[in-house]
Design a protein around this motif. Structure first.
Motif: not given
Length: 71
Positions: A1-6
């Motif tokens: 799962m990729a991290l969001s920009w925030r």
């Protein structure tokens, strides 16, 4: 799962405010336990440790300084 920009931005801030000072304290403590090497060797060790600290977290810092791509 990729991290969001925030999430990456918050994690990067946490790493810089908490992780980096802790890493510096550990590095200086370990270096103080050893006999003091020549200044050039000591400088090379600190530079190497500085680079090694950032390598595992480069995915966190990548793109954090840019605008939010989802906005």
């Amino acid at each position: 799962m990729a991290l969001s920009w925030r999430a990456r931005r918050r994690l990067a801030l946490l790493l810089l405010l908490v992780g980096m000072p802790a890493y510096v304290i550990v590095a200086v403590t370990v270096m103080s336990l050893l006999d003091r090497p020549h200044w050039a060797v000591e400088l090379a060790i600190y530079v190497g440790l500085g680079v090694l600290w950032a390598l595992p977290f480069r995915f966190v810092f990548k793109g954090v300084g840019r605008e939010d791509p989802d906005a």
